[in-house]
Design an enzyme around this catalytic site. Structure first.
Site, PDB file in Angstrom:
ATOM      1  N   HIS A  82      14.443  -2.915  73.572  1.00  0.00           N
ATOM      2  CA  HIS A  82      14.752  -3.684  72.431  1.00  0.00           C
ATOM      3  C   HIS A  82      14.488  -2.798  71.195  1.00  0.00           C
ATOM      4  CE1 HIS A  82      14.449  -7.567  70.302  1.00  0.00           C
ATOM      5  NE2 HIS A  82      13.475  -7.043  69.767  1.00  0.00           N
TER       6      HIS A  82
ATOM      7  N   GLY B  86      49.108  -3.362  75.565  1.00  0.00           N
ATOM      8  CA  GLY B  86      48.395  -2.807  76.249  1.00  0.00           C
ATOM      9  C   GLY B  86      47.320  -2.061  75.838  1.00  0.00           C
ATOM     10  N   TYR B  87      46.697  -1.016  76.570  1.00  0.00           N
ATOM     11  CA  TYR B  87      45.768   0.049  76.213  1.00  0.00           C
ATOM     12  C   TYR B  87      46.294   0.554  74.996  1.00  0.00           C
ATOM     13  CZ  TYR B  87      42.858  -0.029  80.474  1.00  0.00           C
ATOM     14  OH  TYR B  87      41.810  -0.216  81.378  1.00  0.00           O
TER      15      TYR B  87
ATOM     16  N   GLU C  72      20.640  -4.878  75.943  1.00  0.00           N
ATOM     17  CA  GLU C  72      19.473  -5.557  76.607  1.00  0.00           C
ATOM     18  C   GLU C  72      20.340  -6.863  76.861  1.00  0.00           C
ATOM     19  OE1 GLU C  72      16.227  -6.755  73.938  1.00  0.00           O
ATOM     20  OE2 GLU C  72      17.401  -6.461  72.106  1.00  0.00           O
TER      21      GLU C  72
ATOM     22  N   LYS D 285      42.908  11.198  71.454  1.00  0.00           N
ATOM     23  CA  LYS D 285      42.706   9.712  70.960  1.00  0.00           C
ATOM     24  C   LYS D 285      41.437   9.459  70.478  1.00  0.00           C
ATOM     25  CE  LYS D 285      41.223   7.063  73.400  1.00  0.00           C
ATOM     26  NZ  LYS D 285      41.830   6.394  74.895  1.00  0.00           N
TER      27      LYS D 285
ATOM     28  N   THR E 130      48.419  14.901  80.081  1.00  0.00           N
ATOM     29  CA  THR E 130      48.474  13.980  79.066  1.00  0.00           C
ATOM     30  C   THR E 130      46.974  13.696  78.445  1.00  0.00           C
ATOM     31  OG1 THR E 130      50.252  12.768  80.232  1.00  0.00           O
ATOM     32  CG2 THR E 130      48.774  11.567  78.785  1.00  0.00           C
ATOM     33  N   CYS E 131      45.932  13.780  79.294  1.00  0.00           N
ATOM     34  CA  CYS E 131      44.537  13.394  78.801  1.00  0.00           C
ATOM     35  C   CYS E 131      44.098  14.523  77.903  1.00  0.00           C
ATOM     36  CB  CYS E 131      43.652  13.588  80.089  1.00  0.00           C
ATOM     37  SG  CYS E 131      41.929  13.382  79.615  1.00  0.00           S
TER      38      CYS E 131
ATOM     39  N   CYS F 282      43.843  10.982  76.008  1.00  0.00           N
ATOM     40  CA  CYS F 282      42.221  10.667  76.045  1.00  0.00           C
ATOM     41  C   CYS F 282      41.638  11.294  75.007  1.00  0.00           C
ATOM     42  CB  CYS F 282      41.297  10.845  77.437  1.00  0.00           C
ATOM     43  SG  CYS F 282      42.370  10.082  78.878  1.00  0.00           S
TER      44      CYS F 282
ATOM     45  N   ILE G 120      46.574  -1.345  71.709  1.00  0.00           N
ATOM     46  CA  ILE G 120      45.323  -1.948  71.057  1.00  0.00           C
ATOM     47  C   ILE G 120      44.688  -0.757  70.428  1.00  0.00           C
ATOM     48  CG2 ILE G 120      42.988  -2.664  71.628  1.00  0.00           C
ATOM     49  CD1 ILE G 120      44.498  -4.549  73.714  1.00  0.00           C
ATOM     50  N   GLU G 121      44.656   0.350  71.053  1.00  0.00           N
ATOM     51  CA  GLU G 121      43.750   1.608  70.636  1.00  0.00           C
ATOM     52  C   GLU G 121      44.346   2.025  69.311  1.00  0.00           C
ATOM     53  OE1 GLU G 121      43.369   4.131  74.052  1.00  0.00           O
ATOM     54  OE2 GLU G 121      41.866   2.829  74.685  1.00  0.00           O
TER      55      GLU G 121
END
Ligand code: NDP
Length: 462
Positions: free
Chosen positions: A451, A188-189, A456, A59, A50-51, A56, A192-193
């Site tokens: 900075h 879920g994940y 930061e 995606k 799947t990944c 992943c 949203i993605e």
């Protein structure tokens, strides 16, 4: 085949057989081979699971394109000769060609490593035929004292009339354009993605969630900020929504809700309603393994199933979060334990960092505020920084970031770090190490800030 001994009865003997060539399965194979073991991997689909193929990797490619698109919308504010918030044309098919070429390179690199390590890969489904025995589709029988089940999971559709009309995340990776109107079911994940990517690349996205919020496992305050950002991006979030049926009419796809209302005109409806382990037809009954109600193979802390010599890693056992790096870590430790002389090696599923690739990304490690309050009561101390990052301010965008630390005790031990903002995906990894090492708020304050950055804020919160 050279790595195996081939005897007259067509039995092929190995030290380890792995069912599934995804992230977990390949990690087990490579680590076992590193320890000098003879390994066979059975995988009927492209390597990487799947990944690499429908998760992943593609995606993230789509997320990067979407991120660039959102930044282009800000370019005019930075003085570039581009119309403000223009819909710059996106050649989706051409980008997919490049995305798939990248994935092909990953397949090639797996092949090279597998060949180098003498690992046999059979393009076949495997079925347990006993504790030390696996049968291939063509009837070939392999034997080994150790078998790792790493067959992964698949997206599931809800059991409602018309569900087959809806797409799943695997389908998204076959699309060649942004559908004009998309409904996403789930909060879920994946919901949203994909919502963020599709909206940025030109779709009008509505998300339908049965709860009153997105992402139940994430910190509520960050989720509230993400929801606000998504609304500003034009995504319609519908909460408390019970989907009863899906059908097609003259306008396109139509959702029928449990409360009797309906919403139509969708070109695609995407189900992002969770995944289910691939346990069907694995021959689990032949070794006495019974999956739980969610379909997960039961394992102990050592990835061992109830059948001696049979182990499981990754989505198929759902131990720990179902994330690629968790499957890889579990597989490597298992093989270090079995073959590498490390009897205590096992997965530590505590404080696993993870990122939701929303726009902006949401990164989290450790306890949410709610989890900490449930465990530590009043001894919880929250530090937060809600700010508009420099780019958003310069571009006169109202998108905000929210960083939050969850600490406990007089020493302000850091129990949770939650970051919603640009580059949160890149920032969190290092801070996750600090949390795992037991950092306190003073340790963060003792670290000089870099900075001007968003990062930061993590060491400046008071
Ligand atoms: P999730 O479990 O994350 O979310 C499923 C969503 O669908 C939840 O909102 C759930 O609601 C809802 N749902 C479930 N059943 C129904 C139903 N019948 N009707 C309506 N809504 C329903 O699953 P995903 O599919 O999004 O992702 C699977 C897993 O893959 C994730 O949990 C994660 O582990 C992994 N993943 C990780 C990514 C990353 O690391 N960036 C990216 C993508 C996936 P409720 O909360 O009420 O149960």
């Amino acid at each position: 085949m050279s790595a195996a001994r081939h005897d007259d009865s067509a039995l092929l003997h190995f030290d380890l057989i792995v069912l599934g060539g995804g992230s977990g399965g390949l990690a087990a194979a490579f680590r076992a081979a590193e320890h000098g073991q003879r390994v066979a991997v059975l995988e009927p689909q492209p390597l990487g699971g799947t990944c690499v193929n429908v998760g992943c990797v593609p995606k993230k490619a789509m997320w990067l394109a979407a991120d660039l698109r959102l930044r282009m919308g800000q370019a005019a504010r930075f003085g570039f000769d581009l119309p403000i918030d223009t819909q710059v044309a996106f050649d989706w098919p051409s980008f997919i060609t490049d995305r798939q070429r990248y994935i092909h390179m990953i397949h090639e690199s797996y092949r090279t490593r597998l060949d180098r390590d003498g690992i046999l890969v059979l393009p076949s489904r495997g079925r347990l035929a006993g504790r030390d025995r696996v049968e291939c589709e063509d009837g070939t029988c392999l034997t080994a004292p150790h078998i790792v089940l790493a067959a992964g999971s698949h997206p599931q559709r809800p059991d409602i009339p018309g569900a087959a009309l809806g797409a799943i995340s695997d389908d998204f990776f076959r699309w060649c354009e942004a559908p004009p109107r998309v409904a996403i079911i789930g909060g879920g994940y994946i919901a949203i993605e994909l919502a963020g990517v599709l909206q940025a690349l030109g779709s009008q996205v509505d998300v339908f969630v049965r709860e009153q919020r997105l992402l139940r496992q994430a910190d509520a305050e960050l989720v509230a900020q993400l929801q606000e950002n998504y609304c500003q991006q034009g995504i319609d979030l519908v909460f408390g929504y019970g989907l009863k049926a899906l059908h097609r009419d003259d306008d396109g796809l139509r959702l029928e809700a449990e409360d009797g209302t309906s919403r139509g005109g969708y070109d695609e409806v995407m189900f992002a309603t969770g995944r289910r382990p691939n346990t069907a037809d694995l021959g689990l009954d032949t070794v006495g393994i019974t999956p739980d109600a969610a379909g997960n193979i039961p394992v102990d802390a050592w990835q061992a199933t109830p059948a001696p010599g049979v182990y499981a890693v990754g989505d198929i056992c759902g131990c720990g979060p179902t994330l690629t790096p968790v499957a890889i870590a579990a597989a490597r430790r298992l093989c270090d334990r079995l073959f590498g002389g490390k009897p205590d090696a096992k997965l530590d599923a505590d404080n696993v960092p993870s990122v939701v690739f929303s726009h902006p990304p949401l990164a989290m490690v450790g306890m949410t505020e709610a989890q900490a309050r449930a465990q530590y009561g009043a001894d919880v101390h929250i530090y937060r920084s809600n700010f508009r990052p420099m780019r958003e301010a310069l571009a006169e965008s109202s998108q905000r970031s929210l960083f939050k630390l969850v600490c406990t005790g007089d020493e302000r031990r850091v129990r949770g770090i939650h970051l919603l903002g640009d580059a949160a995906d890149e920032i969190l990894q290092g801070f996750a190490v600090a949390l795992k090492m037991g950092a306190t708020l003073d340790d963060l304050h003792d670290t000089i800030a870099i900075h001007p950055t968003s990062a930061e804020e993590v060491v400046l919160m008071r």
